[in-house]
Design a protein around this motif. Structure first.
Motif, mmCIF file in Angstrom:
data_model
loop_
_atom_site.group_PDB
_atom_site.id
_atom_site.type_symbol
_atom_site.label_atom_id
_atom_site.label_comp_id
_atom_site.label_asym_id
_atom_site.label_seq_id
_atom_site.Cartn_x
_atom_site.Cartn_y
_atom_site.Cartn_z
ATOM 1 N N PHE A 177 40.985 42.017 38.330
ATOM 2 C CA PHE A 177 40.400 41.383 39.518
ATOM 3 C C PHE A 177 39.207 40.499 39.184
ATOM 4 C CE2 PHE A 177 42.291 45.472 40.775
ATOM 5 C CZ PHE A 177 43.277 45.000 41.626
ATOM 6 N N ARG A 178 38.989 40.248 37.903
ATOM 7 C CA ARG A 178 37.919 39.343 37.517
ATOM 8 C C ARG A 178 38.415 37.897 37.583
ATOM 9 N NH1 ARG A 178 34.640 41.894 32.333
ATOM 10 N NH2 ARG A 178 34.384 44.023 33.140
ATOM 11 N N ALA A 179 37.493 36.997 37.913
ATOM 12 C CA ALA A 179 37.854 35.582 37.986
ATOM 13 C C ALA A 179 38.358 35.064 36.653
ATOM 14 C CB ALA A 179 36.643 34.764 38.450
ATOM 15 N N VAL A 180 37.778 35.567 35.553
ATOM 16 C CA VAL A 180 38.175 35.118 34.225
ATOM 17 C C VAL A 180 39.615 35.522 33.904
ATOM 18 C CG1 VAL A 180 37.391 37.184 32.968
ATOM 19 C CG2 VAL A 180 37.355 34.957 31.841
ATOM 20 N N THR A 181 40.159 36.491 34.625
ATOM 21 C CA THR A 181 41.564 36.897 34.457
ATOM 22 C C THR A 181 42.455 36.177 35.454
ATOM 23 O OG1 THR A 181 40.889 39.086 33.702
ATOM 24 C CG2 THR A 181 43.151 38.847 34.448
ATOM 25 N N ILE A 182 41.993 36.069 36.696
ATOM 26 C CA ILE A 182 42.817 35.481 37.761
ATOM 27 C C ILE A 182 43.137 34.016 37.477
ATOM 28 C CG2 ILE A 182 42.846 34.885 40.206
ATOM 29 C CD1 ILE A 182 41.233 37.413 40.749
ATOM 30 N N VAL A 183 42.176 33.266 36.940
ATOM 31 C CA VAL A 183 42.406 31.838 36.685
ATOM 32 C C VAL A 183 43.517 31.628 35.649
ATOM 33 C CG1 VAL A 183 41.373 29.729 35.757
ATOM 34 C CG2 VAL A 183 40.106 31.121 37.398
ATOM 35 N N PRO A 184 43.479 32.263 34.478
ATOM 36 C CA PRO A 184 44.606 32.072 33.543
ATOM 37 C C PRO A 184 45.910 32.667 34.058
ATOM 38 C CG PRO A 184 43.016 33.674 32.670
ATOM 39 C CD PRO A 184 42.383 33.036 33.848
ATOM 40 N N PHE A 185 45.833 33.728 34.865
ATOM 41 C CA PHE A 185 47.051 34.276 35.455
ATOM 42 C C PHE A 185 47.728 33.221 36.330
ATOM 43 C CE2 PHE A 185 48.878 36.063 39.351
ATOM 44 C CZ PHE A 185 49.941 36.781 38.814
ATOM 45 N N ALA A 186 46.926 32.520 37.123
ATOM 46 C CA ALA A 186 47.487 31.470 37.976
ATOM 47 C C ALA A 186 48.107 30.357 37.132
ATOM 48 C CB ALA A 186 46.392 30.909 38.890
ATOM 49 N N ALA A 199 52.837 25.993 43.673
ATOM 50 C CA ALA A 199 51.378 25.951 43.778
ATOM 51 C C ALA A 199 50.906 26.736 45.001
ATOM 52 C CB ALA A 199 50.900 24.507 43.852
ATOM 53 N N PHE A 200 51.652 26.594 46.101
ATOM 54 C CA PHE A 200 51.312 27.363 47.294
ATOM 55 C C PHE A 200 51.492 28.863 47.049
ATOM 56 C CE2 PHE A 200 52.983 29.413 51.213
ATOM 57 C CZ PHE A 200 51.792 29.395 51.944
ATOM 58 N N SER A 201 52.581 29.220 46.382
ATOM 59 C CA SER A 201 52.851 30.629 46.090
ATOM 60 C C SER A 201 51.759 31.229 45.211
ATOM 61 C CB SER A 201 54.215 30.761 45.393
ATOM 62 O OG SER A 201 54.478 32.098 45.047
ATOM 63 N N VAL A 202 51.330 30.466 44.189
ATOM 64 C CA VAL A 202 50.281 30.955 43.292
ATOM 65 C C VAL A 202 48.951 31.076 44.031
ATOM 66 C CG1 VAL A 202 48.901 30.364 41.263
ATOM 67 C CG2 VAL A 202 51.387 30.105 41.189
ATOM 68 N N SER A 203 48.665 30.105 44.914
ATOM 69 C CA SER A 203 47.414 30.185 45.673
ATOM 70 C C SER A 203 47.409 31.402 46.600
ATOM 71 C CB SER A 203 47.206 28.901 46.490
ATOM 72 O OG SER A 203 48.208 28.774 47.495
ATOM 73 N N VAL A 204 48.591 31.751 47.116
ATOM 74 C CA VAL A 204 48.690 32.939 47.971
ATOM 75 C C VAL A 204 48.372 34.201 47.175
ATOM 76 C CG1 VAL A 204 50.299 34.402 49.265
ATOM 77 C CG2 VAL A 204 50.300 31.935 49.626
ATOM 78 N N VAL A 205 48.970 34.327 45.991
ATOM 79 C CA VAL A 205 48.741 35.538 45.201
ATOM 80 C C VAL A 205 47.298 35.611 44.721
ATOM 81 C CG1 VAL A 205 49.365 34.688 42.900
ATOM 82 C CG2 VAL A 205 49.793 37.058 43.506
ATOM 83 N N VAL A 206 46.685 34.468 44.392
ATOM 84 C CA VAL A 206 45.266 34.466 43.997
ATOM 85 C C VAL A 206 44.399 34.943 45.155
ATOM 86 C CG1 VAL A 206 43.320 32.965 43.411
ATOM 87 C CG2 VAL A 206 45.502 32.711 42.196
ATOM 88 N N SER A 207 44.705 34.453 46.357
ATOM 89 C CA SER A 207 43.946 34.874 47.541
ATOM 90 C C SER A 207 44.102 36.366 47.785
ATOM 91 C CB SER A 207 44.405 34.091 48.769
ATOM 92 O OG SER A 207 44.220 32.702 48.575
#
Length: 590
Positions: A27-36, A64-72
């Protein structure tokens, strides 16, 4: 020195992929960004086949929409779940399964009314989202955590090396100036007193006993206080040091089987093929075909690991073996599915995509392993440089202390003894003081400055002095000595080391007898590494009290040793690690 017990796993263990979920890294930003970033292209490939009119830009937009949903959703989970719950692996897995299902639901609810898709893919998106989010996020979290941790360790190690180097350079630069300053202090103190005393001797008007008293007073009132002042001044160590002296072990070069992972490849094929097959087949049939594909690839990769065993080869050759195996591994499950699962009317020939995607899948895991190996090798190199610099710092401290000790020892022993002996000689003579006696007294008094200004003589025989010390205590305490033959060579090659070895050994034996009332002492001196010698004294004396206060004796270890310890066990053990090589002026490259 290298800690042989410090082993590093280049190969992530299956348990690592599970444990990482309870660390907060997912749940860290440093993980979520490369995951996306990692999931964007596979999601695009998945969405292309679902569009009624296949269009790469449109599929990319949906992805891109799907990835933005999962990031949110991941950010929402981080907000909603308390920190304590995020440490529970089962709760995190459950939350990710729900988030993956919600992702598929939201994407389908938004996309289906647009008419971009002829059929509904809600079930496929929910199924794949729920199954893929936990393992993929786990993999990314594990890779990111290792990269970030290694980078932080690298930065902190470099900072420690530079700080130690600055301290070493400061001490070395101050050795000569400090010696000069101390000699100036000695000169300013002794020269006026010597001048007055020489004038009194020259005059010839002072009685023999009176002159002897003046020479005595020079020793007791001038020389002795000055030696005590120098003994307590100029310490280079402000606190007991506890820096780790064992360098990280260099990682073992990964074998071929270490660069493949049957579970990883099988799960990747299961999720990848499921992404396609669930859109082409009924849910049960699609799941079964994906499961057969995943299990077949798992078995083939596992068989490869058994065949190659622990063999090693150049990484490029290993990469070709991995790519070739994965390029062919999809064929058996495809033939099995054609015979058992696929309907006759299904035209599904994934030759091109499989021959490209499968090698990439295997090579990606090899890249993860080689990245971990490279990172660990760099950390081991840096940690070796850190230990190397600690040894150089110890050598600098030792050099400064020994030079200062020379001044103190010369004043306290040589000078004071000569002056007092001369006073007794003058006092014991008959009648008036003769011209010869006056000249001798003047020579003794004026030579004191010469003794102080002279550098210490080389070739101290530490081993011989230690053996004499053992013989000296015989009868009062049983002292046994175990000496590594290589230590004698070190003592001959480095006079600073020889003197430090003698002082430390003497202090260990002396402390055990005077403070611990030991009757049995075992002194062991071994070459513990190419750069160091370890001195250990175990005794049957009184145990060391908790929170003991280190006196002047133990304070010597801070100046002369790279590291030291005093511990209780079956026997009380004092250990000191000494730098045992010539002084270096440059550290290893960092």
């Amino acid at each position: 020195m290298v800690d042989k017990s410090d082993q590093f796993e280049n190969v992530p263990r299956p348990r690592d992929f599970v444990d990482i979920l309870g660390t907060g890294w997912p749940f860290r930003a440093v993980t979520i960004v490369p995951f996306a970033a990692v999931t964007l292209l596979p999601t695009t490939a998945s969405e292309v086949g679902r569009l009624s009119a296949q269009s790469l830009p449109v599929a990319f937009g949906v992805a891109a929409f799907s990835v933005s949903v999962v990031v949110s959703l991941l950010l929402l989970v981080r907000i909603v779940l308390p920190a304590k719950w995020r440490q529970s692996i089962s709760i995190v897995v459950g939350a990710l399964v729900v988030a993956g299902a919600l992702r598929g639901t939201i994407v389908s609810v938004v996309i289906e009314p647009t008419g971009l898709e002829t059929d509904s893919h809600l079930i496929a998106r929910i199924f794949l989202g729920a199954l893929s989010l936990p393992p993929v996020l786990s993999l990314v979290s594990l890779v990111v955590s290792r990269v970030v941790t290694a980078r932080e360790k690298s930065i902190s190690t470099r900072a420690e090396i530079l700080a130690t180097e600055r301290t070493r350079d400061r001490i070395l630069s101050e050795v000569s100036t400090s010696n000069e300053r101390l000699r100036e202090e000695v000169d300013e103190t002794l020269r006026p007193a010597i001048s007055v005393l020489v004038d009194d001797i020259h005059s010839g008007r002072i009685a023999r006993s009176r002159l002897a008293d003046k020479i005595d007073a020079f020793a007791t009132d001038i020389v002795r206080p000055l030696s005590h002042t120098l003994a307590t001044a100029g310490s280079t160590s402000t606190a007991k040091r506890d820096a780790a002296m064992s360098a990280l072990a260099a990682p073992a070069r990964p074998a071929i089987r270490d660069q493949i992972n049957a579970t990883y490849s099988g799960l990747g094929v299961f999720l990848g093929s499921g992404t396609v097959l669930l859109d082409l087949l009924p849910l049960a049939n699609g799941f079964m075909a994906a499961l057969i594909s995943g299990l077949s690839v798992y078995g083939i990769v596992r068989l490869l690991g058994v065949i190659v065993g622990s063999r090693q080869s150049p990484f490029a050759v290993t990469g070709m073996i991995i790519a070739s195996t994965h390029a062919l591994a999809w064929i058996p499950p495809h033939l099995i599915n054609q015979a058992l699962v696929y309907p006759a009317e299904l035209e599904f020939q994934p030759w091109l995509i499989s021959s490209i995607a499968m090698p990439l899948l295997g090579l990606l895991y090899q890249l993860i392993i080689l990245g971990a190996y490279s990172s660990r090798a760099e950390l081991a190199r840096l940690d070796g440089a850190r230990v190397d610099m600690l040894i150089q710092l110890s050598e600098a401290r030792r050099r400064a202390w020994l030079r200062q000790r020379h001044l103190t020892h010369t004043l306290h022993s040589t000078v004071q003894s000569r002056v007092l002996a001369e006073a007794r000689l003058v006092r014991s003579g008959p009648g008036k003081i003769s011209a010869v006696e006056r000249d001798q007294a003047i020579d003794v008094v004026t030579s004191t400055l010469g003794f102080v200004m002279t550098e210490p003589e080389d070739s101290a025989d530490a081993v011989g002095a230690i053996r004499q010390l053992v013989d000296f205590w015989a009868g009062m305490c049983s002292v046994t000595l175990e000496l590594d033959p290589a230590v004698g060579e070190s003592a001959l090659a480095d006079d600073d080391f020889s003197r430090a070895l003698q002082i430390v050994s003497l202090e260990m034996i002396s402390n055990a007898i005077r403070h611990g009332h030991a009757t049995e002492i075992a002194l062991t001196i071994v070459r513990s590494s190419p750069e160091t010698v370890t001195v250990t004294a175990t005794n049957n004396g009184t145990r060391v009290a908790d929170g003991y206060h280190a006196g002047l004796g133990l304070a010597l270890f801070d100046e002369l040793a790279v590291a030291w310890s005093l511990k209780n066990g079956e026997r009380v053990a004092a250990t000191a690690v000494l730098a045992a090589r010539g002084m270096k002026t440059k550290p290893r490259a960092i």
